[in-house]
Design an enzyme around this catalytic site. Structure first.
Site, mmCIF file in Angstrom:
data_model
loop_
_atom_site.group_PDB
_atom_site.id
_atom_site.type_symbol
_atom_site.label_atom_id
_atom_site.label_comp_id
_atom_site.label_asym_id
_atom_site.label_seq_id
_atom_site.Cartn_x
_atom_site.Cartn_y
_atom_site.Cartn_z
ATOM 1 N N GLY A 79 0.688 5.103 -15.235
ATOM 2 C CA GLY A 79 0.355 3.935 -14.408
ATOM 3 C C GLY A 79 0.668 4.176 -12.954
ATOM 4 C CG ASN A 80 -1.204 2.340 -10.058
ATOM 5 O OD1 ASN A 80 -0.935 1.246 -9.568
ATOM 6 N ND2 ASN A 80 -2.318 2.543 -10.744
ATOM 7 N NE ARG A 81 6.424 2.216 -6.086
ATOM 8 C CZ ARG A 81 6.826 2.436 -4.844
ATOM 9 N NH1 ARG A 81 6.656 3.624 -4.303
ATOM 10 N NH2 ARG A 81 7.395 1.479 -4.139
ATOM 11 C CB SER A 82 -1.041 -1.435 -7.724
ATOM 12 O OG SER A 82 -1.672 -2.568 -7.201
ATOM 13 C CB ALA B 281 -3.905 1.036 -7.726
#
Ligand code: CTP
Length: 232
Positions: free
Chosen positions: A29-32, A96
């Site tokens: 995943g990512n930090r958005s 994102a």
């Protein structure tokens, strides 16, 4: 709301970050956080637009008067946006989207015991924005978002603008820790074919308002060029 500047317009906003499953409990995943997308959805609704929000793993409450569709992965986000995009005048692609996903998803939780190491093989996801841009109809406005690191950010964003054939790219400098991911404030540059404009540090709500001002300028019938000045 009646009498708003975006009255009658259908706006599609994507927000948050996709999660690509590794096994039944883990993901890439990512930090958005989805804050910027939510602010855009709220501001578009406030200006009278009919807003659909495609939210990827957003833990925040949805703004009032907005239709929300939940997705988890890039593939789900593509399917949901493809459906909604056909009926939209404006796309604000703030999500994102993971660029890569595990090539294989284990059905159960991968156990640690008996392993010295674990390698993940990743494969590219669909480029949702490029895919939507390829099928765009006349009169649709497409805005991309780019998280760029430091020097050369504007040039890279301009390349994305041209490559994906967009009306504008909103650039975030992620080398700064005071803005961007999960922060209440943001500072962006809006890059269009006509030039670029800096939106000063402010709340994500204020930045959303500046981005929607630019959307209005792009869509104004008399706007041969947008109201941006080319920076020297
Ligand atoms: N985007 C998308 N699908 C992807 C990746 C990105 O729709 N698989 C969208 C994002 O939502 C964003 C825009 O494309 O609006 C730019 O994203 P970015 O990741 O910066 O662009 P890329 O083309 O993936 O460029 P890079 O090589 O820098 O990762």
């Amino acid at each position: 709301m009646a009498g708003g500047a975006l009255d009658g317009l259908r706006v599609l906003v994507t927000a948050g970050g996709t999660r690509e499953p590794i096994d039944s409990v883990r993901y890439v995943g990512n930090r958005s956080s989805g804050r910027m997308g939510l602010a855009l959805a709220a501001e578009a609704a406030r200006r009278g637009a009919g807003v659909t929000l495609v939210a990827a793993n957003v833990a925040l409450p949805k703004p009032e008067g907005v239709r929300r569709v939940e997705v988890e992965t890039a593939a789900e986000l593509l399917a949901a946006t493809q459906t909604a995009f056909a009926d939209s005048d404006v796309l604000l692609m703030a999500a994102a989207v993971a660029d890569f996903r595990p090539s294989q998803r284990a059905d159960e939780k991968i156990a640690k015991s008996g392993r010295e190491r674990l390698s993940l093989e990743l494969e590219p996801t669909e480029d949702v924005l490029a895919e939507l841009a390829r099928g765009r109809a006349g009169g649709q406005t497409l805005i991309g978002f780019a998280a760029e690191y430091g020097e050369g950010a504007i040039e890279r964003a301009r390349a994305k603008l041209e490559r994906k054939r967009l009306d504008a790219v909103v650039v975030n400098d992620i080398s700064r820790s005071d803005i961007g991911f999960d922060a209440p404030d943001n500072e962006v540059t809006i890059v269009t074919p006509a030039g670029e404009s800096r939106v000063p540090l402010g709340s994500k709500q204020a930045v959303a308002a500046a981005i929607l001002d630019e959307v209005e300028a792009i869509r104004a019938p008399s706007a041969e060029v947008s109201n941006l000045r080319r920076d020297p």
